[in-house]
Write a protein that holds these residues in place. Structure first.
Motif, PDB file in Angstrom:
ATOM      1  N   GLY A  45       8.461   8.157  21.584  1.00  0.00           N
ATOM      2  CA  GLY A  45       7.602   7.257  20.814  1.00  0.00           C
ATOM      3  C   GLY A  45       7.222   7.781  19.439  1.00  0.00           C
ATOM      4  N   HIS A  46       6.922   9.079  19.358  1.00  0.00           N
ATOM      5  CA  HIS A  46       6.436   9.637  18.086  1.00  0.00           C
ATOM      6  C   HIS A  46       7.539   9.861  17.077  1.00  0.00           C
ATOM      7  CE1 HIS A  46       3.920  10.693  21.443  1.00  0.00           C
ATOM      8  NE2 HIS A  46       2.955  10.322  20.646  1.00  0.00           N
ATOM      9  N   ALA A  47       8.775   9.537  17.468  1.00  0.00           N
ATOM     10  CA  ALA A  47       9.879   9.686  16.525  1.00  0.00           C
ATOM     11  C   ALA A  47      10.162   8.352  15.831  1.00  0.00           C
ATOM     12  CB  ALA A  47      11.124  10.178  17.260  1.00  0.00           C
ATOM     13  N   SER A  48       9.288   7.363  16.016  1.00  0.00           N
ATOM     14  CA  SER A  48       9.572   6.020  15.484  1.00  0.00           C
ATOM     15  C   SER A  48       9.894   6.008  13.982  1.00  0.00           C
ATOM     16  CB  SER A  48       8.436   5.047  15.814  1.00  0.00           C
ATOM     17  OG  SER A  48       7.236   5.484  15.226  1.00  0.00           O
ATOM     18  N   PRO A  49       9.242   6.822  13.119  1.00  0.00           N
ATOM     19  CA  PRO A  49       9.587   6.749  11.694  1.00  0.00           C
ATOM     20  C   PRO A  49      11.084   7.011  11.433  1.00  0.00           C
ATOM     21  CG  PRO A  49       7.555   7.970  11.958  1.00  0.00           C
ATOM     22  CD  PRO A  49       8.099   7.738  13.339  1.00  0.00           C
ATOM     23  N   GLY A  50      11.685   7.882  12.200  1.00  0.00           N
ATOM     24  CA  GLY A  50      13.110   8.168  12.015  1.00  0.00           C
ATOM     25  C   GLY A  50      13.983   6.984  12.404  1.00  0.00           C
ATOM     26  N   VAL A  51      13.589   6.307  13.473  1.00  0.00           N
ATOM     27  CA  VAL A  51      14.363   5.142  13.915  1.00  0.00           C
ATOM     28  C   VAL A  51      14.229   4.018  12.879  1.00  0.00           C
ATOM     29  CG1 VAL A  51      14.717   3.499  15.800  1.00  0.00           C
ATOM     30  CG2 VAL A  51      13.974   5.838  16.306  1.00  0.00           C
ATOM     31  N   TYR A  52      13.027   3.860  12.332  1.00  0.00           N
ATOM     32  CA  TYR A  52      12.823   2.858  11.269  1.00  0.00           C
ATOM     33  C   TYR A  52      13.635   3.228  10.029  1.00  0.00           C
ATOM     34  CZ  TYR A  52       8.674   1.144  13.826  1.00  0.00           C
ATOM     35  OH  TYR A  52       7.824   0.615  14.757  1.00  0.00           O
TER      36      TYR A  52
END
Ligand SMILES: Cc1ncc(C[n+]2csc(CCOP(=O)(O)OP(=O)(O)O)c2C)c(N)n1
Ligand SMILES: [Mg+2]
Length: 570
Positions: free
Chosen positions: A153-160
């Motif tokens: 969940g906390h890796a969302s900025p990378g996926v965005y």
């Protein structure tokens, strides 16, 4: 002499003169074993060991159970296949993704103090995700749906950031990161299909729920395949899990279900950056070894990705096994300190323990020692682990990938406080910009300006082509139209009419309607009562007799009550 002690001495002095008789005896056995493996192969070696263990156990010798392997890569370098992608273009893509992920959080915290977000989780996960996106995660298999990915969940900025580079989300959305409730196109803090219904498929930020759900997802996918409700495809469920997250009871609570059901459609990737929110996960121990034993004990296939390719040269020089022994001695808190304190400290504290190891790295600079890569940041090692995982049959796989939290974030790298880092200092931003060669002017870099190369730039063309070959974009959530007809109420006339004076329990009423629904030729197959136990208590015996109990391997025994009228459980 304890076995471990003997082993250690042998590692230090293989075949050394002056061995005592006990050591000589052990050395002879090892030599004989090595000879068998060399001449007759590893399988034969294994058979011999198994026979010996069996013999020892039946004659009452207590054999220790060993669930751990040495602190090195599971896949030996000689068994690796070459990397199939364009390493340079992929590195470029990864650098741009890293930049945009960091810039998104940085600038939002500058304009909206306290809005939060994370930068250090993705920075440790970047290679693990990029290799997946470029080579493994399928958008579809022919006309069938593709893989399911549970992102940390906390890796969302990378996926965005990756979706932004590929034109899947707009700059406006990125600039509204974490402002999703303000009525403008925006991005939610964390993955959740309620907040971004066209994008995220699974909610994962409440730690532990992702791994647990992924197990049930994989099991349900098998159920649908086994009952011919969907075609069988090589489809996988991937779950990216934090090492701190494995301490949540939900994460580890259903591991044996996955192995019992032989879910080889399930792959866990544990991002072992050795840190959680406040500090080390196991400062005084080794989380990777602990997880290896737990997963292997639960029947999983375990692949450790410990060290990058730059270590291979050192392992080749390590004839006595002393380097491997040293890697096994050091605890996680110390490994974390190595990354913070740098090359001179590593030379003194790690290699310096044994003169032979100091000599081994005498031709390397402090800078080179500091840069020695951890396996989870080396695409070649990660690719090989993923390849093995998707090809593995018969059990679920866990990949334990050794990484650095805050990788590339300069002064925030590997520090206890890195998780809470939301903004980088000007100097750190410009250092980041030069390290990853981001073509943003210095002033703009300090503001955290986003950067997206033109659509026809080689890296974007490459990334899109990779996705095309893997069946299209992955971060798309489509809700299929419900294509079934509910049976008319008249079919439940008996139930609706009441019990006509007879005493009927609620559960009996419910069971009779459920039976009716399950018999329906149109929707019956789609109804799956999940009954862990107590079906009999609730009057479901007749249903059980009628529809059976699902077992992925079929029923391997004859139930004692099979022939008793009215009591059959199959
Ligand atoms: C159930 C739950 N408890 C607490 C948190 C708050 N929290 C967010 S990230 C984090 C630590 C994550 O550590 P790890 O799993 O190792 O991931 P990393 O960021 O190191 O990759 C915590 C405690 C949460 N999201 N969910
Ligand atoms: Mg962690």
């Amino acid at each position: 002499m304890a076995t471990q002690e003997i082993n250690n001495r042998i590692l230090e002095f293989p075949g050394a003169p002056g061995m005592d008789s006990e050591e000589e005896e052990v050395a002879e056995w090892i030599e004989a074993f090595d000879q068998v493996v060399e001449e007759e192969g590893a399988n034969r070696g294994c058979e011999l060991l198994e026979a010996l263990i069996e013999r020892a156990r039946t004659s009452g010798v207590e054999v220790p159970i060993q669930l751990n392997t040495p602190y090195i890569n599971t896949i030996p370098v000689e068994e690796e296949v070459p990397y199939p992608g364009d390493r340079q273009l992929e590195r470029r893509l990864k650098s741009l993704t890293r930049w945009n992920a960091m810039a998104m959080v940085h600038r939002q915290n500058k304009t909206d103090a306290g809005i939060g977000g994370h930068i250090s989780t993705y920075s440790s996960l970047a290679t693990l995700l990029e290799v997946g996106f470029n080579h493994f995660f399928h958008g579809c298999y022919g006309d069938q749906p593709g893989d399911f990915i549970y992102f940390q969940g906390h890796a969302s900025p990378g996926v965005y950031a990756r979706a932004f580079l590929l034109g899947r989300i707009t700059e406006e959305q990125v600039l509204n990161f974490r402002h999703e409730l303000r009525g403008l196109p925006a991005l939610s803090s964390y993955p959740h299909p309620w907040l971004m219904p066209d994008f995220w498929r699974f909610p994962t930020v409440s730690m532990g729920l992702g791994p647990l759900n992924s197990i049930y997802q994989a099991r349900f996918m098998r159920y649908l395949e086994n009952r011919n409700l969907i075609p069988r495809t090589p489809r996988k469920v991937w779950a990216f899990v934090g090492d701190g997250e494995t301490d949540e009871p939900e994460s580890m609570g259903s591991l044996t279900l996955a192995s019992r059901e032989k879910l080889d459609n399930l792959i866990f990737v544990v991002n072992c950056n050795l840190q959680r929110l406040d500090g080390p996960v196991r400062g005084n121990g080794k989380i990777i070894q602990e997880l290896e034993a737990a997963f292997r004990g639960a029947g999983w296939n375990v692949i450790k990705v410990m060290w990058g390719g730059d270590w291979d040269r050192l392992f080749a020089r390590d004839k006595s096994g002393l380097l491997v022994k040293r890697l096994g001695e050091v605890v996680d808190g110390e490994y974390q300190a190595y990354k913070v304190k740098g090359g001179e400290y590593i030379r003194r504290k790690f290699f310096g323990k044994y003169p032979e190891l100091l000599e081994m790295v005498s031709d390397m600079s402090d800078e080179e020692l500091h840069r020695l890569t951890r396996g989870g940041h080396d695409p070649q090692k990660v690719y090989n682990a993923y390849k093995r995982a998707v090809e593995h049959e018969g059990s679920p796989t866990v990949i334990l990938a050794h990484t650095v939290k805050g990788y590339g974030l300069g002064s925030a790298e590997a520090r206890n406080a890195t998780h809470q880092e939301k903004k980088l200092a000007d100097q750190a931003l410009t250092a980041f910009r030069s390290r990853f060669e981001i073509p943003v002017p210095e002033m703009a870099a300090k503001e955290g300006r986003l950067y997206r190369p033109p659509d026809d730039s080689p890296e974007i063309v490459y990334a899109k082509k990779r996705r095309e070959e893997l069946g299209g974009f992955l971060l798309i959530r489509e809700v299929p139209k419900l294509a079934f007809e509910a049976p008319p109420l008249s079919e439940f006339a008996d139930s609706v009419a009441g019990s006509k004076g007879r005493a009927v329990s609620t559960t009996m009423g419910f069971v009779s309607m459920l039976r009716q629904l399950m018999k329906d030729p149109k929707i019956g197959k789609l109804i799956v009562p999940i009954i862990p136990d107590e079906g009999r208590t609730f009057g479901m015996e007749s249903i059980i007799r009628q529809v059976g109990i699902y077992a992925s391997r079929g029923q391997l025994y004859k139930p004692h009550d099979q022939d008793m009228p009215g009591e059959q459980t199959e």
